[in-house]
Write a protein that holds these residues in place. Sequence first.
Motif, PDB file in Angstrom:
ATOM      1  N   UNK A   1       0.841  -1.206   0.000  1.00 55.57           N
ATOM      2  CA  UNK A   1       0.000   0.000   0.000  1.00 55.57           C
ATOM      3  C   UNK A   1       0.877   1.258   0.000  1.00 55.57           C
ATOM      4  N   UNK A   2       1.920   1.259   0.815  1.00 50.96           N
ATOM      5  CA  UNK A   2       2.835   2.405   0.858  1.00 50.96           C
ATOM      6  C   UNK A   2       3.587   2.543  -0.474  1.00 50.96           C
ATOM      7  N   UNK A   3       3.986   1.419  -1.052  1.00 45.39           N
ATOM      8  CA  UNK A   3       4.659   1.413  -2.362  1.00 45.39           C
ATOM      9  C   UNK A   3       3.738   2.016  -3.420  1.00 45.39           C
ATOM     10  N   UNK A   4       2.493   1.573  -3.442  1.00 44.99           N
ATOM     11  CA  UNK A   4       1.526   2.060  -4.419  1.00 44.99           C
ATOM     12  C   UNK A   4       1.289   3.564  -4.245  1.00 44.99           C
ATOM     13  N   UNK A   5       1.207   4.022  -2.997  1.00 42.76           N
ATOM     14  CA  UNK A   5       1.044   5.457  -2.741  1.00 42.76           C
ATOM     15  C   UNK A   5       2.250   6.238  -3.266  1.00 42.76           C
ATOM     16  N   UNK A   6       3.446   5.695  -3.085  1.00 47.73           N
ATOM     17  CA  UNK A   6       4.657   6.363  -3.573  1.00 47.73           C
ATOM     18  C   UNK A   6       4.644   6.467  -5.095  1.00 47.73           C
TER      19      UNK A   6
ATOM     20  N   UNK B   1       1.899   6.633  -6.966  1.00 49.88           N
ATOM     21  CA  UNK B   1       0.877   7.643  -7.268  1.00 49.88           C
ATOM     22  C   UNK B   1       1.406   9.056  -7.056  1.00 49.88           C
ATOM     23  N   UNK B   2       2.204   9.231  -6.010  1.00 49.97           N
ATOM     24  CA  UNK B   2       2.738  10.551  -5.665  1.00 49.97           C
ATOM     25  C   UNK B   2       4.054  10.852  -6.378  1.00 49.97           C
ATOM     26  N   UNK B   3       4.486   9.928  -7.232  1.00 55.15           N
ATOM     27  CA  UNK B   3       5.757  10.061  -7.960  1.00 55.15           C
ATOM     28  C   UNK B   3       6.925  10.310  -7.014  1.00 55.15           C
ATOM     29  N   UNK B   4       6.938   9.546  -5.915  1.00 55.70           N
ATOM     30  CA  UNK B   4       8.007   9.689  -4.925  1.00 55.70           C
ATOM     31  C   UNK B   4       8.637   8.324  -4.609  1.00 55.70           C
ATOM     32  N   UNK B   5       8.771   7.489  -5.638  1.00 53.35           N
ATOM     33  CA  UNK B   5       9.294   6.141  -5.417  1.00 53.35           C
ATOM     34  C   UNK B   5      10.709   6.167  -4.859  1.00 53.35           C
ATOM     35  N   UNK B   6      11.578   7.017  -5.402  1.00 48.65           N
ATOM     36  CA  UNK B   6      12.970   7.076  -4.932  1.00 48.65           C
ATOM     37  C   UNK B   6      13.034   7.455  -3.460  1.00 48.65           C
ATOM     38  N   UNK B   7      12.194   8.403  -3.051  1.00 53.64           N
ATOM     39  CA  UNK B   7      12.143   8.802  -1.646  1.00 53.64           C
ATOM     40  C   UNK B   7      11.652   7.642  -0.782  1.00 53.64           C
ATOM     41  N   UNK B   8      10.584   6.963  -1.248  1.00 53.42           N
ATOM     42  CA  UNK B   8      10.037   5.819  -0.536  1.00 53.42           C
ATOM     43  C   UNK B   8      11.100   4.732  -0.342  1.00 53.42           C
TER      44      UNK B   8
END
Length: 91
Positions: A74-79, A81-88
């Motif tokens: 769920x947190x991965x999917x949110x990242x 959506x928010x285009x913040x995968x690298x930060x995640x």
Amino acid sequence: MSIKVFYTSVTSSREIKKTQQKIFDILDSKKINYDALDISQEVKVKDLMRELAGDPTALPPQIFNGNNYCGDYKAFDNAIEEESLEKFLKL
């Protein structure tokens, strides 16, 4: 540090299979190297996943950068959506 994805190769849950595959597909498409650790092969791998996640009932998939917990699907999917995968992923 490397990205670790704890997953299971043995599940009857279509939802878990789908979420795991989506994580692998996205990481592959972005050329992010990761280690896939199958919790169904050794109990100690599952225990490590739960210990590092700080949740004795955590289910796969769970994502880490080294031993640093990033989150679940769920947190991965949110990242995504928010285009913040690298930060995640703490990259």
